[in-house]
Design an enzyme around this catalytic site. Sequence first.
Site, PDB file in Angstrom:
ATOM      1  N   GLN A 180      41.656  36.564  34.376  1.00  0.00           N
ATOM      2  CA  GLN A 180      43.095  36.788  34.556  1.00  0.00           C
ATOM      3  C   GLN A 180      43.839  35.462  34.476  1.00  0.00           C
ATOM      4  OE1 GLN A 180      43.646  39.806  38.075  1.00  0.00           O
ATOM      5  NE2 GLN A 180      41.672  38.818  38.315  1.00  0.00           N
ATOM      6  N   VAL A 203      45.369  31.901  33.212  1.00  0.00           N
ATOM      7  CA  VAL A 203      46.051  31.456  31.989  1.00  0.00           C
ATOM      8  C   VAL A 203      45.822  29.964  31.759  1.00  0.00           C
ATOM      9  CG1 VAL A 203      47.817  33.253  32.249  1.00  0.00           C
ATOM     10  CG2 VAL A 203      48.243  30.979  33.221  1.00  0.00           C
ATOM     11  N   HIS A 237      45.579  37.972  30.807  1.00  0.00           N
ATOM     12  CA  HIS A 237      46.994  37.701  31.094  1.00  0.00           C
ATOM     13  C   HIS A 237      47.563  36.592  30.214  1.00  0.00           C
ATOM     14  CE1 HIS A 237      46.503  39.683  35.337  1.00  0.00           C
ATOM     15  NE2 HIS A 237      46.615  40.570  34.367  1.00  0.00           N
ATOM     16  N   CYS A 289      61.750  36.420  17.520  1.00  0.00           N
ATOM     17  CA  CYS A 289      61.015  36.810  16.299  1.00  0.00           C
ATOM     18  C   CYS A 289      59.516  36.980  16.537  1.00  0.00           C
ATOM     19  CB  CYS A 289      61.260  35.816  15.169  1.00  0.00           C
ATOM     20  SG  CYS A 289      60.391  34.238  15.383  1.00  0.00           S
ATOM     21  N   CYS A 325      63.732  30.663  14.021  1.00  0.00           N
ATOM     22  CA  CYS A 325      64.950  31.476  14.155  1.00  0.00           C
ATOM     23  C   CYS A 325      65.918  30.970  15.221  1.00  0.00           C
ATOM     24  CB  CYS A 325      64.565  32.937  14.440  1.00  0.00           C
ATOM     25  SG  CYS A 325      64.076  33.230  16.139  1.00  0.00           S
ATOM     26  N   GLY A 353      36.738  35.070  42.675  1.00  0.00           N
ATOM     27  CA  GLY A 353      38.027  34.444  42.997  1.00  0.00           C
ATOM     28  C   GLY A 353      39.256  35.234  42.631  1.00  0.00           C
ATOM     29  N   SER A 364      41.985  38.414  44.149  1.00  0.00           N
ATOM     30  CA  SER A 364      42.348  39.370  45.204  1.00  0.00           C
ATOM     31  C   SER A 364      42.193  40.796  44.683  1.00  0.00           C
ATOM     32  CB  SER A 364      43.796  39.129  45.646  1.00  0.00           C
ATOM     33  OG  SER A 364      44.675  39.220  44.538  1.00  0.00           O
ATOM     34  N   ASN A 406      33.727  35.139  46.739  1.00  0.00           N
ATOM     35  CA  ASN A 406      35.069  34.906  47.266  1.00  0.00           C
ATOM     36  C   ASN A 406      34.926  34.560  48.748  1.00  0.00           C
ATOM     37  OD1 ASN A 406      37.836  35.246  48.148  1.00  0.00           O
ATOM     38  ND2 ASN A 406      38.200  36.614  46.413  1.00  0.00           N
ATOM     39  N   GLU A 440      37.014  35.118  50.952  1.00  0.00           N
ATOM     40  CA  GLU A 440      37.694  36.175  51.730  1.00  0.00           C
ATOM     41  C   GLU A 440      37.344  37.537  51.140  1.00  0.00           C
ATOM     42  OE1 GLU A 440      39.798  35.282  54.187  1.00  0.00           O
ATOM     43  OE2 GLU A 440      39.809  33.128  53.720  1.00  0.00           O
TER      44      GLU A 440
HETATM   45  C1  BJW Z   1      38.560  31.660  46.033  1.00  0.00           C
HETATM   46  C2  BJW Z   1      38.571  30.327  46.261  1.00  0.00           C
HETATM   47  C3  BJW Z   1      37.501  29.647  45.901  1.00  0.00           C
HETATM   48  C4  BJW Z   1      40.539  31.135  46.973  1.00  0.00           C
HETATM   49  N1  BJW Z   1      36.471  30.313  45.311  1.00  0.00           N
HETATM   50  N2  BJW Z   1      37.645  32.386  45.481  1.00  0.00           N
HETATM   51  C5  BJW Z   1      50.782  50.166  41.756  1.00  0.00           C
HETATM   52  C6  BJW Z   1      49.455  50.425  41.489  1.00  0.00           C
HETATM   53  C7  BJW Z   1      48.868  49.924  40.363  1.00  0.00           C
HETATM   54  C8  BJW Z   1      49.590  49.133  39.470  1.00  0.00           C
HETATM   55  C9  BJW Z   1      50.893  48.873  39.753  1.00  0.00           C
HETATM   56  C10 BJW Z   1      51.485  49.392  40.871  1.00  0.00           C
HETATM   57  N3  BJW Z   1      52.772  48.961  40.896  1.00  0.00           N
HETATM   58  C11 BJW Z   1      52.983  48.167  39.817  1.00  0.00           C
HETATM   59  C12 BJW Z   1      51.868  48.125  39.101  1.00  0.00           C
HETATM   60  C13 BJW Z   1      51.658  47.396  37.864  1.00  0.00           C
HETATM   61  C14 BJW Z   1      51.453  45.908  38.058  1.00  0.00           C
HETATM   62  C15 BJW Z   1      50.573  45.661  39.271  1.00  0.00           C
HETATM   63  O1  BJW Z   1      49.367  45.649  39.215  1.00  0.00           O
HETATM   64  N4  BJW Z   1      51.171  45.405  40.430  1.00  0.00           N
HETATM   65  C16 BJW Z   1      50.432  45.237  41.681  1.00  0.00           C
HETATM   66  C17 BJW Z   1      50.639  43.815  42.232  1.00  0.00           C
HETATM   67  C18 BJW Z   1      50.895  46.300  42.636  1.00  0.00           C
HETATM   68  N5  BJW Z   1      50.804  45.484  36.852  1.00  0.00           N
HETATM   69  C19 BJW Z   1      51.483  45.129  35.761  1.00  0.00           C
HETATM   70  O2  BJW Z   1      52.700  45.121  35.715  1.00  0.00           O
HETATM   71  C20 BJW Z   1      50.660  44.773  34.539  1.00  0.00           C
HETATM   72  N6  BJW Z   1      51.114  45.503  33.427  1.00  0.00           N
HETATM   73  C21 BJW Z   1      51.080  46.821  33.402  1.00  0.00           C
HETATM   74  O3  BJW Z   1      50.659  47.499  34.312  1.00  0.00           O
HETATM   75  O4  BJW Z   1      51.543  47.344  32.251  1.00  0.00           O
HETATM   76  C22 BJW Z   1      51.565  48.765  32.146  1.00  0.00           C
HETATM   77  C23 BJW Z   1      52.805  49.191  31.489  1.00  0.00           C
HETATM   78  C24 BJW Z   1      53.495  48.339  30.678  1.00  0.00           C
HETATM   79  C25 BJW Z   1      54.636  48.753  30.052  1.00  0.00           C
HETATM   80  C26 BJW Z   1      55.074  50.025  30.259  1.00  0.00           C
HETATM   81  C27 BJW Z   1      54.388  50.893  31.095  1.00  0.00           C
HETATM   82  C28 BJW Z   1      53.240  50.447  31.706  1.00  0.00           C
HETATM   83  C29 BJW Z   1      50.820  43.302  34.201  1.00  0.00           C
HETATM   84  C30 BJW Z   1      50.305  42.421  35.271  1.00  0.00           C
HETATM   85  C31 BJW Z   1      50.536  40.963  34.901  1.00  0.00           C
HETATM   86  C32 BJW Z   1      50.159  40.023  36.035  1.00  0.00           C
HETATM   87  N7  BJW Z   1      50.578  38.720  35.720  1.00  0.00           N
HETATM   88  C33 BJW Z   1      50.314  37.636  36.623  1.00  0.00           C
HETATM   89  C34 BJW Z   1      51.153  36.420  36.178  1.00  0.00           C
HETATM   90  C35 BJW Z   1      50.528  35.847  34.894  1.00  0.00           C
HETATM   91  C36 BJW Z   1      51.254  34.665  34.386  1.00  0.00           C
HETATM   92  C37 BJW Z   1      51.147  33.464  35.293  1.00  0.00           C
HETATM   93  O5  BJW Z   1      50.041  32.914  35.503  1.00  0.00           O
HETATM   94  O6  BJW Z   1      52.183  33.063  35.816  1.00  0.00           O
HETATM   95  O7  BJW Z   1      48.922  37.300  36.619  1.00  0.00           O
HETATM   96  S1  BJW Z   1      50.579  38.078  38.318  1.00  0.00           S
HETATM   97  C38 BJW Z   1      49.288  37.065  38.979  1.00  0.00           C
HETATM   98  O8  BJW Z   1      48.326  37.910  39.664  1.00  0.00           O
HETATM   99  C39 BJW Z   1      48.568  36.476  37.755  1.00  0.00           C
HETATM  100  C40 BJW Z   1      47.133  36.666  38.125  1.00  0.00           C
HETATM  101  O9  BJW Z   1      46.327  36.672  36.955  1.00  0.00           O
HETATM  102  C41 BJW Z   1      47.125  37.959  38.883  1.00  0.00           C
HETATM  103  C42 BJW Z   1      45.952  38.170  39.794  1.00  0.00           C
HETATM  104  O10 BJW Z   1      45.925  37.204  40.796  1.00  0.00           O
HETATM  105  P1  BJW Z   1      44.540  36.575  41.256  1.00  0.00           P
HETATM  106  O11 BJW Z   1      43.953  35.795  40.141  1.00  0.00           O
HETATM  107  O12 BJW Z   1      43.697  37.615  41.846  1.00  0.00           O
HETATM  108  O13 BJW Z   1      45.027  35.503  42.328  1.00  0.00           O
HETATM  109  P2  BJW Z   1      45.350  35.717  43.906  1.00  0.00           P
HETATM  110  O14 BJW Z   1      46.126  34.538  44.336  1.00  0.00           O
HETATM  111  O15 BJW Z   1      45.903  37.044  44.163  1.00  0.00           O
HETATM  112  O16 BJW Z   1      43.901  35.683  44.590  1.00  0.00           O
HETATM  113  C43 BJW Z   1      43.109  34.516  44.632  1.00  0.00           C
HETATM  114  C44 BJW Z   1      41.774  34.862  45.239  1.00  0.00           C
HETATM  115  O17 BJW Z   1      40.934  33.717  45.153  1.00  0.00           O
HETATM  116  C45 BJW Z   1      41.833  35.268  46.716  1.00  0.00           C
HETATM  117  O18 BJW Z   1      41.057  36.452  46.885  1.00  0.00           O
HETATM  118  C46 BJW Z   1      41.170  34.106  47.431  1.00  0.00           C
HETATM  119  O19 BJW Z   1      40.452  34.490  48.603  1.00  0.00           O
HETATM  120  C47 BJW Z   1      40.241  33.599  46.374  1.00  0.00           C
HETATM  121  N8  BJW Z   1      39.852  32.204  46.480  1.00  0.00           N
HETATM  122  N9  BJW Z   1      39.823  30.017  46.853  1.00  0.00           N
HETATM  123  C48 BJW Z   1      36.568  31.664  45.121  1.00  0.00           C
HETATM  124  N10 BJW Z   1      37.387  28.326  46.087  1.00  0.00           N
HETATM  125 ZN    ZN Z   2      61.814  32.893  16.489  1.00  0.00          ZN
END
Ligand code: BJW
Ligand code: ZN
Length: 247
Positions: A102, A104, A120, A131, A152, A189, A191, A215, A217
């Site tokens: 996940q 970037v 992602h 464009c 563009c 790593g 959530s 993880n 946690e």
């Molecule tokens: C360690 C450690 C160590 C610490 N060793 N571990 C309800 C139910 C289901 C889905 C949805 C819903 N309501 C809304 C939705 C959809 C939504 C979603 O899921 N929302 C939920 C939050 C509720 N999803 C979307 O919108 C996605 N698109 C989609 O569904 O499209 C469908 C659609 C499209 C069009 C029309 C109709 C339908 C898109 C999701 C995009 C997420 N983007 C982000 C930002 C990316 C850009 C950027 O980097 O800025 O991606 S959000 C952010 O969260 C980022 C991450 O990839 C993603 C996940 O986070 P991650 O990696 O898990 O990080 P943390 O901080 O949460 O956790 C860190 C973990 O590491 C912790 O557990 C720590 O304990 C651990 N850790 N140190 C190992 N040393």
């Molecule tokens: Zn352009």
Amino acid sequence: MPEDDVARVAELLRGAGKVVVFTGAGVSAESGVPTFRGAGGLWEGRPVEQLASPQGFVADPVVVWEFYQQRRANLTRVKPNPAHEVLARWQYRFTSYTIATQNVDGLHQAAGAQHVLELHGSIWVIRCSACGRARVDRTVPFPALPPRCETCGGIERPGVVWFGESLPEEVLDAATAAAGSCDVLVVVGTSAVVYPAAGLVHVASAAGATVVEVNPEASAISHIAQHSLRGPAGAVLPTVDSLLGEA
Ligand code: BJW
Ligand code: ZN
């Protein structure tokens, strides 16, 4: 982290042919890249919908770009940690091996991982919001924000997936296929609250894979995992790797 848990996971991996690793921000934490959620996370005290949604970008592209530019600047100063390095080496160990991330940040690739599925997108890809022209661009900082498309003149955006946007179809399909046919899924790593990415864990589990979590946690998929190695990935994965022995 009980030693017998690590040993059991090493034993499991020794017998595995098809392995998928699903990673999140925690795998890069020990490199100095902040996670998103929780104390000290990127989103602590920040309006998520403003910084990670298409609506937020349209409302104020400069604020959003400042957020991404700061992260890009930080990434120029960090390097992969031992977790990225072990995960890259594993590509030579298993019959079939996929990293679906996940993240970037590009740190899996920087550690030498060759076929990384970036669910992602990438912070190093810039795409024109008018464009669609996309390119890899590692400029930090940009002379002016927001950067403009040379073709563009449109406003360019980071090539990442924001809330409400679809994941790149071929990438998600490839990750789903790999998760649905693997022997072991190692979840590192994350959530696991963001869908559809977190759905990969359910796909693998439903298809009979053994799920291992690394993880410090508990996460939203901990109840599905057969093995939970509670510790930082940069310490846990090298320990597992050393118990695995030579490939
Ligand atoms: C360690 C450690 C160590 C610490 N060793 N571990 C309800 C139910 C289901 C889905 C949805 C819903 N309501 C809304 C939705 C959809 C939504 C979603 O899921 N929302 C939920 C939050 C509720 N999803 C979307 O919108 C996605 N698109 C989609 O569904 O499209 C469908 C659609 C499209 C069009 C029309 C109709 C339908 C898109 C999701 C995009 C997420 N983007 C982000 C930002 C990316 C850009 C950027 O980097 O800025 O991606 S959000 C952010 O969260 C980022 C991450 O990839 C993603 C996940 O986070 P991650 O990696 O898990 O990080 P943390 O901080 O949460 O956790 C860190 C973990 O590491 C912790 O557990 C720590 O304990 C651990 N850790 N140190 C190992 N040393
Ligand atoms: Zn352009």
